[in-house]
Design an enzyme around this catalytic site. Structure first.
Site, PDB file in Angstrom:
ATOM      1  N   ALA A  61       3.214  10.004  -6.613  1.00  0.00           N
ATOM      2  CA  ALA A  61       3.594   9.719  -5.228  1.00  0.00           C
ATOM      3  C   ALA A  61       2.414   9.043  -4.551  1.00  0.00           C
ATOM      4  CB  ALA A  61       3.914  11.022  -4.510  1.00  0.00           C
ATOM      5  N   GLY A 100       4.674  12.262  -9.709  1.00  0.00           N
ATOM      6  CA  GLY A 100       6.012  11.761  -9.352  1.00  0.00           C
ATOM      7  C   GLY A 100       6.515  10.705 -10.312  1.00  0.00           C
ATOM      8  N   GLU A 103       7.854  12.561 -13.144  1.00  0.00           N
ATOM      9  CA  GLU A 103       9.075  13.249 -12.683  1.00  0.00           C
ATOM     10  C   GLU A 103      10.264  12.277 -12.683  1.00  0.00           C
ATOM     11  OE1 GLU A 103       8.003  16.681  -9.614  1.00  0.00           O
ATOM     12  OE2 GLU A 103       6.809  14.866  -9.232  1.00  0.00           O
ATOM     13  N   GLU A 123      -1.032  17.091 -10.226  1.00  0.00           N
ATOM     14  CA  GLU A 123      -0.914  17.601  -8.854  1.00  0.00           C
ATOM     15  C   GLU A 123      -1.850  18.783  -8.577  1.00  0.00           C
ATOM     16  OE1 GLU A 123       3.136  15.646  -9.481  1.00  0.00           O
ATOM     17  OE2 GLU A 123       1.564  16.590 -10.678  1.00  0.00           O
TER      18      GLU A 123
HETATM   19  N1  T1G Z   1      -1.562   7.361  -4.031  1.00  0.00           N
HETATM   20  C1  T1G Z   1      -2.218   6.438  -3.300  1.00  0.00           C
HETATM   21  N2  T1G Z   1      -3.259   5.680  -3.761  1.00  0.00           N
HETATM   22  C2  T1G Z   1      -3.615   5.877  -5.026  1.00  0.00           C
HETATM   23  C3  T1G Z   1      -2.978   6.831  -5.876  1.00  0.00           C
HETATM   24  C4  T1G Z   1      -1.897   7.590  -5.321  1.00  0.00           C
HETATM   25  N3  T1G Z   1      -1.230   8.490  -6.047  1.00  0.00           N
HETATM   26  N4  T1G Z   1      -3.572   6.788  -7.085  1.00  0.00           N
HETATM   27  C5  T1G Z   1      -4.539   5.851  -7.003  1.00  0.00           C
HETATM   28  N5  T1G Z   1      -4.575   5.303  -5.783  1.00  0.00           N
HETATM   29  C6  T1G Z   1      -5.472   4.234  -5.310  1.00  0.00           C
HETATM   30  C7  T1G Z   1      -6.925   4.698  -5.258  1.00  0.00           C
HETATM   31  O1  T1G Z   1      -7.210   5.318  -4.036  1.00  0.00           O
HETATM   32  C8  T1G Z   1      -7.659   3.375  -5.421  1.00  0.00           C
HETATM   33  O2  T1G Z   1      -7.622   2.729  -4.177  1.00  0.00           O
HETATM   34  C9  T1G Z   1      -6.765   2.590  -6.369  1.00  0.00           C
HETATM   35  O3  T1G Z   1      -5.465   3.198  -6.277  1.00  0.00           O
HETATM   36  C10 T1G Z   1      -7.205   2.641  -7.802  1.00  0.00           C
HETATM   37  O4  T1G Z   1      -7.382   3.999  -8.157  1.00  0.00           O
HETATM   38  C11 T1G Z   1       5.942  13.958  -5.890  1.00  0.00           C
HETATM   39  C12 T1G Z   1       3.519  15.020  -4.883  1.00  0.00           C
HETATM   40  C13 T1G Z   1      -4.013   6.550 -11.623  1.00  0.00           C
HETATM   41  C14 T1G Z   1      -5.642   7.562 -13.130  1.00  0.00           C
HETATM   42  O5  T1G Z   1      -2.677  12.552  -8.755  1.00  0.00           O
HETATM   43  O6  T1G Z   1      -5.642   9.816 -10.957  1.00  0.00           O
HETATM   44  O7  T1G Z   1       3.042  12.697  -7.441  1.00  0.00           O
HETATM   45  O8  T1G Z   1     -10.007   2.730  -3.704  1.00  0.00           O
HETATM   46  O9  T1G Z   1      -9.861   3.873  -8.504  1.00  0.00           O
HETATM   47  O10 T1G Z   1      -9.893   4.916 -12.026  1.00  0.00           O
HETATM   48  O11 T1G Z   1       5.417  15.752  -7.251  1.00  0.00           O
HETATM   49  O12 T1G Z   1      -6.080   6.705  -9.587  1.00  0.00           O
HETATM   50  O13 T1G Z   1      -8.956   0.754  -4.728  1.00  0.00           O
HETATM   51  O14 T1G Z   1      -8.407   1.356  -2.359  1.00  0.00           O
HETATM   52  O15 T1G Z   1      -8.558   5.919  -9.180  1.00  0.00           O
HETATM   53  O16 T1G Z   1      -8.097   3.329 -12.838  1.00  0.00           O
HETATM   54  C15 T1G Z   1       0.017  12.618  -8.469  1.00  0.00           C
HETATM   55  C16 T1G Z   1      -3.877   9.964  -8.796  1.00  0.00           C
HETATM   56  C17 T1G Z   1       0.223  12.370  -7.020  1.00  0.00           C
HETATM   57  C18 T1G Z   1      -2.789  10.400  -9.717  1.00  0.00           C
HETATM   58  C19 T1G Z   1      -6.140   5.382 -11.994  1.00  0.00           C
HETATM   59  N6  T1G Z   1      -0.751  11.516  -9.037  1.00  0.00           N
HETATM   60  N7  T1G Z   1      -4.539   8.760  -9.273  1.00  0.00           N
HETATM   61  O17 T1G Z   1      -7.506   5.620 -12.053  1.00  0.00           O
HETATM   62  O18 T1G Z   1      -8.284   3.775 -10.446  1.00  0.00           O
HETATM   63  S1  T1G Z   1       1.035  13.735  -6.264  1.00  0.00           S
HETATM   64  C20 T1G Z   1      -2.075  11.591  -9.115  1.00  0.00           C
HETATM   65  C21 T1G Z   1      -5.394   8.814 -10.327  1.00  0.00           C
HETATM   66  C22 T1G Z   1       2.664  13.593  -6.771  1.00  0.00           C
HETATM   67  C23 T1G Z   1       4.931  14.512  -6.851  1.00  0.00           C
HETATM   68  C24 T1G Z   1       3.557  14.718  -6.332  1.00  0.00           C
HETATM   69  C25 T1G Z   1      -6.085   7.535 -10.676  1.00  0.00           C
HETATM   70  C26 T1G Z   1      -5.414   6.777 -11.848  1.00  0.00           C
HETATM   71  P1  T1G Z   1      -8.801   1.852  -3.728  1.00  0.00           P
HETATM   72  P2  T1G Z   1      -8.621   4.465  -9.052  1.00  0.00           P
HETATM   73  P3  T1G Z   1      -8.519   4.368 -11.909  1.00  0.00           P
END
Ligand code: T1G
Length: 704
Positions: A61, A100, A103, A123
């Site tokens: 998400a 998400g 999911e 998460e």
């Molecule tokens: N939402 C918004 N921005 C995100 C994002 C996200 N989920 N993931 C990454 N970004 C932005 C980050 O801030 C950065 O921005 C750019 O993308 C590159 O990221 C419904 C509620 C995917 C492994 O926890 O672990 O789903 O700084 O530098 O090292 O049940 O990003 O360039 O402006 O980290 O290659 C669950 C979170 C959400 C994954 C890539 N998902 N992201 O790593 O790049 S909760 C996560 C990561 C959810 C559901 C629930 C990593 C990555 P900027 P980066 P990277």
């Protein structure tokens, strides 16, 4: 448009394209909902494939959307449409299919993946319970116990493991779009039908308490002081005990509860803070870093050897130089032992360990630095020694090469002025063990050129570390706050008769993995004494200032490495044991400094240790030695063990409210700290204006 709908004969394709990581927002949900409806309604279409452009499948998400009412369509609407589609829906995964994103894939009827894809539910690392049916569909696909494991570990699994678990149906080739279409064609040829995951209950099992306890024990270290795991257990149990829709409703309630939790607000703060600290106000984003392929490390001690490993682990050639043949041999042995134990613990395979060691070239000859892109001195913390080495390196390395010092206390400006390239001199303050610790303080002086700073940041990223740019002040950011705040107060409480074990217990309950006295013994008490001796050349401090540690060093009680420090240690055992002799030493110092023994409640111990960090942190912000309050939070959560689930000292202060913080600091004024507990002016100003440290950061000029 985030989702492109196209058809290839009787196969429909929904391609998500929302860089950089295809995070799911309303536009993605709307596009997928539309694709499911069009495929279902169009008689010419027999199946739908969902795939993504760019480096990854949907990585979860959009976190910026969470915390408020998310705009329609809801996840449930989209997932129900995919799952109830009368034609097979396929997800073709690549990169990192997370949260998400996974999911959505689990609501599809079939899943294929590229060989290199990884998938998981991260998460919990954000203090969130998945809220898009993941806790109800995952156990139906992989079984209740593996599902709980995946939810609690947070880290993604490889495609092979996912296939083994039944999370995916097939590993295909590298192009998710064409391979997804080919997989769909094969399924159609087999006459495969839609297969709603909600109906697949054959793998749901009861998790008995013994099993549950062993799962929790396995994750005890990463889930210390956390609460989200309890919500995950309830949701996984509901998957077996309740009909799907009821289970999904319970999940939605628990997920909403988790999103409101201070724990999740703190963890999400740290997530974005770690990404924000790479942006330095005033530095043009187009400033290109210098490429680093070959780097020299001067000094093969513990730090130097660790830095050489970090360079080799990042794919660079490292020239490790030491004048002392025994010293060099010791460094190489340490490196060998570290790689051997990494292989033994399955952290890497033998071939990788071998390849990395081959990138480390040991030498006694300084001439070997003539072709490097970067030279890092990591010798003993002595000003004259470091200045001489930097001057020598300056004369030998190529004119455009970057010169760096691993000093943790000396004036970088003064060291840089010993060279002819002060604009290309940076501090690279690694933390021990340098090949493991994620934090890298990148120190800049008035003269440091933007390209040298961006080179430091790029190096940190290549080493999978978090680079935080800090100013060239007394102890930079981390050590200054530790010495002038946290550890100073811990020592003063020892002098007031508080047993070290009580102070450590209070701070471990607060969330630190280890209390200050144990950390002091582990790091080596003499290290702090040496750093303070150097720092004392720069600025004086009101006494007593770490008097206990300095007295211990004088007596050779250096901590774990000498078997005695603040605690006593049996040979070969790191268990801290009470040492009655310490009380005598502390008592003598207390009378020397006329410090009376007094009752100190646990709440005061916590307040003094934590609020001293906040107050010094605010001073550092005011002096411009840190770019943002959130950078300070990154320094403390990734380098000094401050609990991530509290967001770092500055976020923690915001969660308390700065007016409350000031009231508590003023209440501490008569705890015997002399003139210490004065509220720093920036903290007072923010509280007066009803602002927070987060407001302070938002008011900072963005990078140009
Ligand atoms: N939402 C918004 N921005 C995100 C994002 C996200 N989920 N993931 C990454 N970004 C932005 C980050 O801030 C950065 O921005 C750019 O993308 C590159 O990221 C419904 C509620 C995917 C492994 O926890 O672990 O789903 O700084 O530098 O090292 O049940 O990003 O360039 O402006 O980290 O290659 C669950 C979170 C959400 C994954 C890539 N998902 N992201 O790593 O790049 S909760 C996560 C990561 C959810 C559901 C629930 C990593 C990555 P900027 P980066 P990277």
């Amino acid at each position: 448009m985030s989702v492109q709908f196209e058809t290839r004969g009787e196969i429909a394709l929904a391609i998500v394209d929302r860089p950089p990581v295809n995070a799911i927002d309303a536009s993605v949900r709307a596009g997928l909902l539309e694709a499911a409806r069009r495929t279902g309604a169009d008689p010419a279409l027999r199946t739908l494939v969902i795939a993504c452009r760019g480096r990854t499948f949907m990585s979860g998400a959009d976190l910026t959307e969470l915390g408020s009412e998310i705009p329609p369509p809801t996840y449930t609407e989209v997932l129900d449409a995919l799952e109830s589609c009368p034609k097979p829906v396929i997800a073709s995964l690549h990169g990192t299919a997370l949260g998400g994103g996974l999911e959505i894939a689990m609501a599809c009827h079939y899943r294929c993946s590229t060989p290199g894809a990884r998938m998981g539910m991260p998460e919990i690392t954000l203090g969130i319970l998945p809220g898009a049916g993941g806790t109800q569909r995952l156990p139906r696909l992989v079984g209740s116990v593996p599902a709980l494991e995946l939810l609690l570990q947070g880290t993604p699994i490889e495609a092979v493991r996912a296939l083994d678990l039944g999370l995916i149906d097939e590993i295909v080739g590298d192009d998710p779009v064409s391979e997804g279409v080919a997989f769909a064609a094969r399924l159609l040829a087999l006459g495969s039908l839609p297969r709603p995951t909600r109906l697949r209950t054959e793998r749901l099992r009861e998790i008995d308490n013994a099993q549950l306890q062993s799962i929790l024990d396995r994750h005890a270290r990463t889930l210390r002081g956390r609460t989200t795991q309890h919500l995950a257990i309830r949701a996984i149990r509901a998957a077996r005990e309740l009909p799907f829709d009821q289970g999904q409703r319970l999940e939605a309630e628990l997920s909403a509860e988790s999103l409101r939790s201070p724990e999740s607000l703190a963890l999400r703060h740290v997530f974005f803070a770690e990404r924000e600290c790479g942006r330095v106000p005033g530095i043009d984003t187009s400033t290109r870093p210098a490429p680093i392929h070959r780097a020299a490390v001067i000094g093969a001690g513990t730090m130097g050897s660790g830095i050489a490993m970090a360079l080799a682990d990042a794919g660079m050639d490292a020239v490790l130089i030491d004048r002392d043949p025994q010293g060099l041999e010791r460094g190489l042995r340490l490196i060998r032992e570290n790689y051997d134990s990494a292989v033994k613990r399955g952290r890497m395979d033998a071939a990788t360990a071998q390849a990395r060691q081959q990138r480390i070239h040991a030498s006694l000859d300084f001439e070997q630095v003539r072709d490097v892109d970067l030279a890092i001195e990591a010798v003993f913390e002595d000003f004259e020694l470091k200045r001489a080495i930097l001057a020598q390196l300056d004369a030998l390395i190529p004119p455009l090469a970057i010169l760096a010092s691993n000093t943790s206390s000396l004036s970088l400006g003064a060291l840089a002025r010993a060279t002819r390239r002060p604009e290309r001199v940076i501090g690279l303050h690694f933390f021990s063990p340098a090949n493991v610790m994620r934090l890298l303080e990148i120190v800049r002086t008035q003269e440091t050129a933007p390209s040298a700073i961006t080179t430091g940041l790029a190096l940190a990223k290549a080493m999978r570390k978090i680079g935080v740019v800090v100013g060239d002040g007394f102890g930079f950011v981390g050590n200054r706050m530790m010495l002038d705040g946290y550890f100073r107060e811990a020592e003063l409480m020892l002098l007031q008769g508080v047993p070290p074990a009580r102070i450590d217990a209070v701070m471990e309950t607060f969330g630190f993995a280890m209390g200050p006295n144990k950390v002091n013994d582990m790091a080596g008490i003499d290290v702090g004494t040496r750093v303070r001796a150097e720092l004392a050349r720069r600025e004086a401090r009101e006494q007593p200032y770490h008097a206990v540690s300095d007295a211990l060093t004088t007596r050779g009680r250096l901590g774990q490495k000498s078997g005695r420090g603040i605690y006593r240690y049996e040979a070969g055992d790191r268990t801290p044991l009470h040492d009655p002799e310490l009380a005598q030493l502390v008592g003598d110092l207390a009378s020397k400094y006329r410090i009376a023994s007094r009752e100190v409640p646990d709440s005061e111990i916590e307040a003094r240790c934590v609020l001293s960090l906040v107050n010094v942190g605010a001073q550092i912000l005011a002096e411009g030695l840190a770019c943002r309050a959130s950078d300070i939070d990154v320094v403390w959560t990734s380098g000094y063990g401050f609990p991530r689930s509290r967001g770092g000292p500055m976020h923690h202060a915001d969660s308390l409210g700065l007016r409350t913080v000031i009231e508590r600091i003023e209440a501490l004024a008569d705890t015997g700290g002399g003139s210490y507990w004065k509220v720093s002016p920036l903290l007072a100003e923010l509280a007066r204006d009803g602002r927070s440290f987060a407001d302070f950061d938002r008011s900072r000029p963005p990078e140009t």
